[in-house]
Write a protein that holds these residues in place. Sequence first.
Motif, PDB file in Angstrom:
ATOM      1  N   GLY A 148      24.982   2.786  11.869  1.00 42.43           N
ATOM      2  CA  GLY A 148      24.637   1.802  11.587  1.00 42.43           C
ATOM      3  C   GLY A 148      25.406   0.240  10.440  1.00 42.43           C
ATOM      4  N   LEU A 149      26.861   0.686  10.713  1.00 38.56           N
ATOM      5  CA  LEU A 149      27.582   0.753   9.875  1.00 38.56           C
ATOM      6  C   LEU A 149      28.476  -0.555  10.845  1.00 38.56           C
ATOM      7  N   PRO A 150      29.006  -1.634  11.328  1.00 41.00           N
ATOM      8  CA  PRO A 150      29.384  -2.707  11.878  1.00 41.00           C
ATOM      9  C   PRO A 150      30.966  -1.929  11.950  1.00 41.00           C
ATOM     10  N   LEU A 151      31.528  -1.941  13.176  1.00 36.62           N
ATOM     11  CA  LEU A 151      33.546  -0.704  13.340  1.00 36.62           C
ATOM     12  C   LEU A 151      33.822  -2.429  14.426  1.00 36.62           C
ATOM     13  N   ALA A 152      35.477  -2.179  14.131  1.00 34.89           N
ATOM     14  CA  ALA A 152      35.899  -3.176  14.654  1.00 34.89           C
ATOM     15  C   ALA A 152      37.188  -2.378  15.115  1.00 34.89           C
ATOM     16  N   LEU A 153      37.928  -1.782  16.116  1.00 32.37           N
ATOM     17  CA  LEU A 153      39.684  -1.287  16.362  1.00 32.37           C
ATOM     18  C   LEU A 153      39.858  -2.313  16.215  1.00 32.37           C
ATOM     19  N   LEU A 154      41.362  -2.150  16.195  1.00 33.26           N
ATOM     20  CA  LEU A 154      42.535  -2.954  15.764  1.00 33.26           C
ATOM     21  C   LEU A 154      43.736  -2.267  16.666  1.00 33.26           C
ATOM     22  N   ASP A 155      44.179  -3.197  17.822  1.00 37.24           N
ATOM     23  CA  ASP A 155      45.512  -2.917  18.372  1.00 37.24           C
ATOM     24  C   ASP A 155      45.280  -1.633  19.096  1.00 37.24           C
ATOM     25  N   ARG A 156      44.172  -0.934  18.763  1.00 35.14           N
ATOM     26  CA  ARG A 156      44.108   0.820  19.736  1.00 35.14           C
ATOM     27  C   ARG A 156      42.712   0.562  20.013  1.00 35.14           C
ATOM     28  N   GLY A 157      42.302   0.631  21.466  1.00 40.07           N
ATOM     29  CA  GLY A 157      41.172   0.437  21.711  1.00 40.07           C
ATOM     30  C   GLY A 157      40.476   1.955  22.173  1.00 40.07           C
ATOM     31  N   SER A 158      39.501   2.178  22.203  1.00 47.18           N
ATOM     32  CA  SER A 158      38.795   3.902  22.837  1.00 47.18           C
ATOM     33  C   SER A 158      37.821   3.688  23.833  1.00 47.18           C
ATOM     34  N   ASP A 159      38.008   4.521  24.787  1.00 45.57           N
ATOM     35  CA  ASP A 159      36.832   4.460  25.673  1.00 45.57           C
ATOM     36  C   ASP A 159      36.013   5.482  25.025  1.00 45.57           C
ATOM     37  N   GLU A 160      36.328   5.930  23.778  1.00 45.11           N
ATOM     38  CA  GLU A 160      34.480   6.439  23.782  1.00 45.11           C
ATOM     39  C   GLU A 160      34.195   6.332  22.510  1.00 45.11           C
ATOM     40  N   LEU A 161      34.466   4.749  22.466  1.00 47.97           N
ATOM     41  CA  LEU A 161      33.648   3.635  21.670  1.00 47.97           C
ATOM     42  C   LEU A 161      33.433   2.463  22.019  1.00 47.97           C
ATOM     43  N   ASP A 162      32.092   2.785  21.827  1.00 51.14           N
ATOM     44  CA  ASP A 162      31.601   0.626  22.421  1.00 51.14           C
ATOM     45  C   ASP A 162      31.682  -0.337  21.668  1.00 51.14           C
ATOM     46  N   VAL A 163      32.263  -0.344  20.517  1.00 49.18           N
ATOM     47  CA  VAL A 163      32.704  -1.483  19.132  1.00 49.18           C
ATOM     48  C   VAL A 163      33.073  -2.735  20.224  1.00 49.18           C
ATOM     49  N   ASP A 164      33.274  -3.738  18.915  1.00 48.72           N
ATOM     50  CA  ASP A 164      34.091  -4.947  19.160  1.00 48.72           C
ATOM     51  C   ASP A 164      36.143  -3.980  19.207  1.00 48.72           C
ATOM     52  N   THR A 165      37.088  -4.304  19.858  1.00 48.79           N
ATOM     53  CA  THR A 165      37.871  -4.107  19.947  1.00 48.79           C
ATOM     54  C   THR A 165      39.432  -5.289  20.269  1.00 48.79           C
ATOM     55  N   VAL A 166      40.223  -4.954  20.000  1.00 52.38           N
ATOM     56  CA  VAL A 166      41.021  -6.757  19.634  1.00 52.38           C
ATOM     57  C   VAL A 166      42.433  -6.074  20.487  1.00 52.38           C
ATOM     58  N   ILE A 167      43.542  -5.500  21.773  1.00 54.48           N
ATOM     59  CA  ILE A 167      44.544  -5.680  21.519  1.00 54.48           C
ATOM     60  C   ILE A 167      45.301  -6.339  22.739  1.00 54.48           C
ATOM     61  N   ALA A 168      46.311  -5.613  22.312  1.00 52.60           N
ATOM     62  CA  ALA A 168      47.497  -7.204  23.241  1.00 52.60           C
ATOM     63  C   ALA A 168      47.813  -6.677  24.129  1.00 52.60           C
ATOM     64  N   ASP A 169      48.101  -7.353  25.190  1.00 54.84           N
ATOM     65  CA  ASP A 169      48.420  -7.048  26.588  1.00 54.84           C
ATOM     66  C   ASP A 169      49.930  -6.177  27.026  1.00 54.84           C
ATOM     67  N   ASP A 170      49.969  -4.619  26.269  1.00 54.31           N
ATOM     68  CA  ASP A 170      50.916  -4.138  26.024  1.00 54.31           C
ATOM     69  C   ASP A 170      51.387  -3.970  27.583  1.00 54.31           C
ATOM     70  N   ARG A 171      50.671  -3.601  28.308  1.00 53.67           N
ATOM     71  CA  ARG A 171      51.319  -3.643  29.794  1.00 53.67           C
ATOM     72  C   ARG A 171      52.229  -4.093  30.426  1.00 53.67           C
ATOM     73  N   HIS A 172      51.463  -5.202  30.543  1.00 53.30           N
ATOM     74  CA  HIS A 172      51.483  -5.964  30.822  1.00 53.30           C
ATOM     75  C   HIS A 172      53.287  -6.692  30.473  1.00 53.30           C
ATOM     76  N   ALA A 173      53.442  -6.838  29.118  1.00 56.04           N
ATOM     77  CA  ALA A 173      54.692  -7.091  28.587  1.00 56.04           C
ATOM     78  C   ALA A 173      55.619  -5.908  29.034  1.00 56.04           C
ATOM     79  N   ALA A 174      55.287  -4.254  28.657  1.00 57.76           N
ATOM     80  CA  ALA A 174      55.937  -3.605  28.895  1.00 57.76           C
ATOM     81  C   ALA A 174      57.153  -3.272  30.549  1.00 57.76           C
ATOM     82  N   GLU A 175      55.529  -4.121  31.692  1.00 55.01           N
ATOM     83  CA  GLU A 175      56.192  -3.739  32.112  1.00 55.01           C
ATOM     84  C   GLU A 175      57.455  -5.174  33.389  1.00 55.01           C
ATOM     85  N   ALA A 176      57.206  -6.080  31.849  1.00 58.38           N
ATOM     86  CA  ALA A 176      57.322  -7.590  32.560  1.00 58.38           C
ATOM     87  C   ALA A 176      59.206  -7.174  31.638  1.00 58.38           C
TER      88      ALA A 176
END
Length: 359
Positions: A148-176
């Motif tokens: 029941g503890l609220p959890l949020a992920l910073l910079d790194r998401g996880s497909d195994e966790l359905d929680v609030d997540t904030v990341i940067a558009d790293d793939r697009h940046a590397a492509e560019a």
Amino acid sequence: MDQSPPRNTSVTVADVAHKAGVSKATAARVLGGYGTVSDRVREAVTAAARALDYRPNELARSMTTGRSGTIGVVVGDIENPFFSLAVRGITDVARQAGFTVILINSGEDVAAEKAAIRTLLAKRVDGLIVSPAKESDVEHLREAFRSGLPLALLDRGSDELDVDTVIADDRHAAEAVTCRLLSLGHRNIAYLTACDTPDHRFRTAKDINTGSVRRRIEGFLGACRDAGLTGMEQWIHVGAVTPEHTQRIAKGMLQSALRPTALIASDSVIGLEVFKVCRELGLSVPHDLSLVSFHDADWTSVTTPPVTVVRQPVYGLGETVAKLLVERLNGERQDARKVVLKTEIVERASTGEPIQGER
């Protein structure tokens, strides 16, 4: 005559209530931030508390409200300017919302991260913000979330966790940024990261447990494939975990017969060490090596030449993830949110065409 206690004594809720002319229960509701009172009463109690220099008893308040007023934050490396700035964004938002931040450094070690989570749970934090060291090993985070503890992920998401997540558009940046180097004529482009593998060799992006870096490597390889280049995996180097490791790897690359003409540093700590190695070896940037670094750290703009960077919204990452968590703590119920913030390439003078014959 005002019989209020002097400021150098311990002021109680009863003292505040007496000065404000309200009951102790009413003053407790205002000071504890729960229940309903009129604006006039709230202003009177607040003014009385300020006049008396009232300091809340956090233990008593936590027993009354069931909340500690704290947010636990676990990041990979607090010495890395990236995390330092992200944590600043978190603490600014938390403070404005009335929360104190407890920060723990994991050193990018899962065992240390698990110990940190246990410590924060024991301290009864109201919520967690975590930058997972290994996105495939998050059972400890899942257990905390299930409790029941609220959890949020910073910079790194996880497909195994359905929680609030904030990341940067790293793939697009590397492509560019890779496309930029390719357009200049570079083909021998190296990518250097602190992420590591058991045998310290890169084979596939699946080897990389840190999602932000994995997305960058996928973007790098994708841009190279689109340009018709194959076998670019050989140019990805892992294990730059300390300045000493970074220097050793960089020297090995830059002194080899088939050396890179351009290098992308996965963070500014690595970029700085590569820049130092170039100076030590007498190599000119960008004449001998074009250099690009993720994260617009202060040093990148004052070197000669200044370094081209991928500017990430680092403060915004921390600010946004904290806002999402505070909303949860304030009772907002909605599906888990994934926020992707944009990056930008800041062109400086550390990139150029490769030397003729080295393309």
